[in-house]
Design a protein around this motif. Structure first.
Motif, short mmCIF file in Angstrom:
data_model
loop_
_atom_site.label_atom_id
_atom_site.label_comp_id
_atom_site.label_asym_id
_atom_site.label_seq_id
_atom_site.Cartn_x
_atom_site.Cartn_y
_atom_site.Cartn_z
N LEU A 17 0.82 -1.21 0.00
CA LEU A 17 0.00 0.00 0.00
C LEU A 17 0.86 1.26 0.00
CD1 LEU A 17 -2.84 -1.05 2.47
CD2 LEU A 17 -2.96 -0.90 -0.02
N LYS A 18 1.99 1.21 0.72
CA LYS A 18 2.91 2.36 0.71
C LYS A 18 3.46 2.58 -0.70
CE LYS A 18 4.46 1.91 5.52
NZ LYS A 18 5.59 1.52 6.40
N ILE A 19 3.79 1.48 -1.38
CA ILE A 19 4.31 1.58 -2.76
C ILE A 19 3.23 2.16 -3.66
CG2 ILE A 19 5.07 0.25 -4.76
CD1 ILE A 19 6.47 -1.65 -2.81
N MET A 20 1.98 1.68 -3.50
CA MET A 20 0.87 2.23 -4.30
C MET A 20 0.74 3.73 -4.09
SD MET A 20 -2.04 -0.72 -3.69
CE MET A 20 -3.35 0.41 -4.14
N TRP A 21 0.80 4.15 -2.83
CA TRP A 21 0.65 5.57 -2.51
C TRP A 21 1.80 6.39 -3.10
CZ3 TRP A 21 -3.07 8.63 -0.80
CH2 TRP A 21 -2.75 9.87 -0.27
N ARG A 22 3.00 5.82 -3.07
CA ARG A 22 4.17 6.53 -3.59
C ARG A 22 4.14 6.61 -5.12
NH1 ARG A 22 8.87 4.33 -5.18
NH2 ARG A 22 8.48 2.39 -4.05
N LEU A 23 3.69 5.54 -5.77
CA LEU A 23 3.71 5.51 -7.23
C LEU A 23 2.58 6.34 -7.83
CD1 LEU A 23 4.53 1.74 -7.91
CD2 LEU A 23 6.09 3.70 -7.98
N ASP A 24 1.39 6.29 -7.21
CA ASP A 24 0.26 7.04 -7.76
C ASP A 24 -0.81 7.19 -6.68
OD1 ASP A 24 -1.70 8.24 -9.21
OD2 ASP A 24 -1.82 6.73 -10.79
N ARG A 25 -0.80 8.32 -6.01
CA ARG A 25 -1.77 8.55 -4.93
C ARG A 25 -3.20 8.59 -5.44
NH1 ARG A 25 1.19 13.18 -1.14
NH2 ARG A 25 3.11 11.99 -0.77
N THR A 26 -3.35 9.00 -6.68
CA THR A 26 -4.70 9.12 -7.25
C THR A 26 -5.42 7.78 -7.22
OG1 THR A 26 -3.95 10.89 -8.72
CG2 THR A 26 -6.02 9.80 -9.28
N VAL A 27 -4.72 6.69 -7.50
CA VAL A 27 -5.37 5.39 -7.56
C VAL A 27 -5.95 5.02 -6.19
CG1 VAL A 27 -3.40 3.89 -7.00
CG2 VAL A 27 -5.17 3.07 -8.54
N VAL A 28 -5.26 5.40 -5.10
CA VAL A 28 -5.75 5.10 -3.75
C VAL A 28 -6.96 5.96 -3.41
CG1 VAL A 28 -5.14 5.02 -1.31
CG2 VAL A 28 -3.43 4.44 -3.03
N ILE A 29 -6.87 7.26 -3.72
CA ILE A 29 -7.97 8.18 -3.42
C ILE A 29 -9.22 7.82 -4.20
CG2 ILE A 29 -8.70 10.59 -3.57
CD1 ILE A 29 -5.73 11.36 -3.16
N LEU A 89 -11.69 6.11 -14.14
CA LEU A 89 -10.49 6.80 -13.67
C LEU A 89 -9.60 5.84 -12.89
CD1 LEU A 89 -9.30 9.67 -13.71
CD2 LEU A 89 -10.37 10.05 -11.48
N PHE A 90 -10.21 4.99 -12.09
CA PHE A 90 -9.47 3.99 -11.32
C PHE A 90 -8.74 3.01 -12.25
CE2 PHE A 90 -9.52 -0.34 -9.50
CZ PHE A 90 -8.60 -0.16 -8.49
N GLU A 91 -9.44 2.55 -13.28
CA GLU A 91 -8.82 1.59 -14.20
C GLU A 91 -7.61 2.20 -14.90
OE1 GLU A 91 -11.99 0.47 -16.77
OE2 GLU A 91 -12.92 -0.90 -15.31
N VAL A 92 -7.74 3.48 -15.29
CA VAL A 92 -6.61 4.15 -15.95
C VAL A 92 -5.43 4.27 -14.99
CG1 VAL A 92 -5.81 6.35 -16.91
CG2 VAL A 92 -8.03 5.42 -17.59
N HIS A 93 -5.70 4.74 -13.77
CA HIS A 93 -4.61 4.94 -12.82
C HIS A 93 -4.08 3.62 -12.27
CE1 HIS A 93 -4.21 9.31 -12.39
NE2 HIS A 93 -5.46 9.34 -12.79
N MET A 94 -4.90 2.59 -12.26
CA MET A 94 -4.40 1.27 -11.87
C MET A 94 -3.37 0.80 -12.90
SD MET A 94 -6.42 -2.29 -11.05
CE MET A 94 -7.14 -2.39 -12.68
N GLY A 95 -3.67 1.01 -14.19
CA GLY A 95 -2.72 0.67 -15.23
C GLY A 95 -1.43 1.47 -15.09
N ILE A 96 -1.58 2.76 -14.77
CA ILE A 96 -0.40 3.61 -14.58
C ILE A 96 0.43 3.10 -13.40
CG2 ILE A 96 0.37 5.92 -13.89
CD1 ILE A 96 -2.07 7.03 -15.40
N CYS A 97 -0.24 2.76 -12.33
CA CYS A 97 0.44 2.30 -11.11
C CYS A 97 1.18 0.99 -11.37
CB CYS A 97 -0.57 2.13 -9.98
SG CYS A 97 0.17 1.94 -8.34
N VAL A 98 0.52 0.05 -12.05
CA VAL A 98 1.15 -1.23 -12.36
C VAL A 98 2.35 -1.02 -13.28
CG1 VAL A 98 0.83 -3.44 -13.55
CG2 VAL A 98 -0.93 -2.60 -12.00
N HIS A 99 2.20 -0.13 -14.27
CA HIS A 99 3.30 0.16 -15.18
C HIS A 99 4.49 0.75 -14.42
CE1 HIS A 99 5.47 1.42 -18.74
NE2 HIS A 99 5.50 2.66 -18.29
N ARG A 100 4.22 1.66 -13.50
CA ARG A 100 5.30 2.26 -12.72
C ARG A 100 5.95 1.22 -11.81
NH1 ARG A 100 2.38 8.04 -11.11
NH2 ARG A 100 2.64 9.02 -13.17
#
Length: 619
Positions: A17-29, A89-100
């Motif tokens: 979860l910390k990694i998720m927050w660091r890579l893309d906070r938008t996906v968590v929010i 929006l979540f699906e887009v940022h989830m893809g961004i987060c996984v890519h990062r």
């Protein structure tokens, strides 16, 4: 043991979860916002139903009632629109987060000490990661399951809050039947959760074994797309070999597939049965309360609907929770990989202190002092009690049979590995005391197994997206690639291979070697090391390189490794390696005159072939 495992799982979840927050906070929010909206939508309808049913009848203010109904329906509509937007929006940022995250993995691989890449620890981690990521688990699964778990968890919490008055008011709260029912609820929930988590672990183990039995797919489905391997498959009729393994794998997978089917069915039975049993018990309790007159008709409908939502959310939470736990545990190998500690010493001494502080009078030296080395996965020494000294500005040739330690010598010199025993000195200072990146910067190396990338020719030579175009052309000319370069319509902007550009070109092994040599020249490091630099060149191109070797290398220190002893005669110093030791050293004339030496043996073993064909020119 279970407590320790639970703690490890908790740490994995927290770290992820910390990694998720660091890579893309938008996906968590966005995940949390959408989960809250989705969980709340059904309960707007539930409360609306209670409100309407309890107010219908004689004297009902229809206009006021309709206002509430339209307001509630409008609110639901707005919430659904917003939820739909947040979902995309979540699906887009989830893809961004996984890519990062994948980029983080790639960066760790690129920056990890080279020694670790061949270590048993990292190889074991890679195997675990590959197995753990099968069947959709890993970082991606944690993000996906987090969204599902949070949404259903909020839905379950709201349902509990709605149902609390049914069990917690006055007389009902104190009855033994209520206490018994609550115990049944807790028991069913715990049993379902524990069972599903364990069953999910068993399932993934079976899926991993099932995937291993289908390992032929790596060859059968993917590798034939590689045209280089496709040639061998067709010439040697390798289809029979691959198809044979595919059929064997399919037979082995059959029994495992049956076990997986039974496991999945059993999990569905437990999950559905638990939710259904809870729903039946709650319905009975609500009906009994309504018959006794403790609750109104509207409240009965509200509680019935809330009970249904509770049972659905509970089943979803149990399922998502069990998968979440498994995904977190199976992400542990990836987290361990990201946290692997480098093993090479990181000094701080600037290289300039040891290398560039004096005038360039060729008075700098590198010395191997009683160095022994064995690779991480081997018990056998590649170099043993090896001592060696050479000065900058020299032309040093290193020769010997395969496995004599020549390439290992280069890897140690460039600090891809540190010695197992002994030390290597630059101007009398242990090279481990120098800044690691600065020390590596003084070497340009063309390894036997060099790698060119599917980028432009200029980027391959510069090893960077920032390119000095004139310098690239000059280095390609020096490396003997000028004629081919002039034939290319896009010049140095031509892409190698077709991975990223359909107009990319295929180059021969000899041309690839020339590009690698140009890359070494472009770096313009004080040391240039050539490991079999002409192995893939034709005799004409090889002669061209040798005849211009001094021009190509200039004032740099050149270390030249070759199996072809005839190509080493232009070097003023030749070191002969055998079984990890330095056995001879001198000029070609001195070494070939020693009839008892290893060099004489190797020289005449090769010279016999050329003498028979009339191509050998003796010295």
């Amino acid at each position: 043991m279970r407590i320790q495992k639970a703690r490890e799982t908790g740490r994995n979840v927290a770290d992820t979860l910390k990694i998720m927050w660091r890579l893309d906070r938008t996906v968590v929010i966005v995940m949390a916002g959408r989960a809250l909206i989705e969980a709340a939508i059904p309960f707007v309808g539930i409360y609306l139903s209670e409100y309407v049913l309890d107010r219908l009848g004689p004297g009902c203010d229809v206009r006021a009632l309709l206002k509430v109904v339209f307001a509630a329906v409008g609110a639901v509509f707005g919430m659904m629109v917003l939820s739909g937007y947040l979902k995309k929006l979540f699906e887009v940022h989830m893809g961004i987060c996984v890519h990062r995250f994948d980029m983080e993995m790639g960066k760790r691989t690129l920056t990890m000490d080279y020694e670790l890449l061949e270590s048993p620890l990292v190889n074991e981690l890679r195997t675990r990661i590959r197995n753990d990521r099968d069947w959709g688990t890993g970082f991606y699964a944690i993000i996906w399951q987090s969204a599902s778990f949070v949404q259903e968890g909020l839905s379950l919490l709201i349902a509990v809050l709605v149902l609390a008055p049914l069990f917690g008011d006055g007389q009902a709260a104190g009855t033994p039947w209520t206490a018994l029912m609550m115990l049944c609820f807790v028991g069913i929930i715990l049993f379902s959760n524990i069972y599903l988590t364990k069953d999910r672990e068993r399932l993934f183990k079976m899926l991993t074994q099932y995937g291993a039995s289908l390992g032929y797919e790596d060859y059968f489905l993917y590798r034939p797309w590689n045209h280089r391997e496709g040639k061998d498959i067709r010439i040697y009729q390798g289809q029979r070999l691959l198809l044979g393994h595919m059929e064997e794998g399919e037979e082995a997978a059959g029994s495992r597939r049956d076990k997986i089917t039974v496991s999945q069915s059993r999990s569905g039975l437990v999950s559905g049965g638990s939710a259904g049993l809870l729903q039946v018990l709650a319905y009975l309790f609500a009906v009994i309360r309504a018959v006794c007159g403790a609750i109104s008709v509207g409240a009965l409908v509200k509680y019935a609907s809330a009970i249904y939502r509770f049972s659905q959310a509970l089943a979803a939470v149990c399922g998502a929770g069990s998968e979440y736990v498994v995904a977190a545990r199976r992400n542990q190998s990836t987290l361990e990989y990201l946290n692997v500690k480098d093993v090479l010493c990181r000094g701080s001494l600037p290289v300039e202190k040891g290398f560039f502080c004096q005038e360039r009078d060729n008075d700098y030296e590198i010395e191997f002092c009683n160095v022994s080395f064995r690779y991480p996965s081997s018990e056998q020494y590649a170099l043993k009690n090896f001592s060696f000294k050479f000065r900058t500005g020299e032309r040093l040739a290193v020769v010997g049979r395969n496995g004599s330690g020549k390439t290992t010598f280069i890897k140690l010199l460039c600090r891809l590995y540190d010695p197992t025993e002994g030390e290597i000195l630059l101007n009398g200072i242990d090279i481990r005391k120098y800044d690691y990146e600065e020390y590596k910067s003084i070497f340009s190396v063309v390894f036997q197994d060099f790698k060119l990338f599917s980028f432009s020719l200029a980027e391959n030579v510069a090893a960077s997206v920032s390119v000095d175009r004139e310098r690239v052309v000059s280095c390609l000319e020096k490396a003997g690639m000028g004629e081919r370069l002039r034939s290319l319509d896009e010049g140095i902007d031509t892409y190698l291979y077709t991975n990223y550009d359909e107009a990319g070109i295929e180059i021969s092994g000899g041309e690839a070697q020339k590009v690698a040599l140009a890359r070494a020249l472009y770096k313009d490091a004080p040391f240039i090391i050539l490991d079999e630099p002409t192995a893939a060149l034709d005799p004409v191109a090889e002669f061209e390189i040798y005849s211009r070797f001094n021009e190509i290398v200039g004032e740099k220190t050149a270390v030249y490794i070759s199996h072809r002893l005839s190509s080493c005669r232009f070097c003023n110093d030749i070191a002969v390696f055998d079984e990890g030791r330095l056995v001879q050293r001198g000029s070609h004339r001195e070494l070939v005159a020693d009839r008892s030496g290893k060099y004489y043996e190797l020289w005449h073993a090769q010279a016999q072939y050329y003498e028979e064909t009339g191509d050998c020119v003796g010295d």
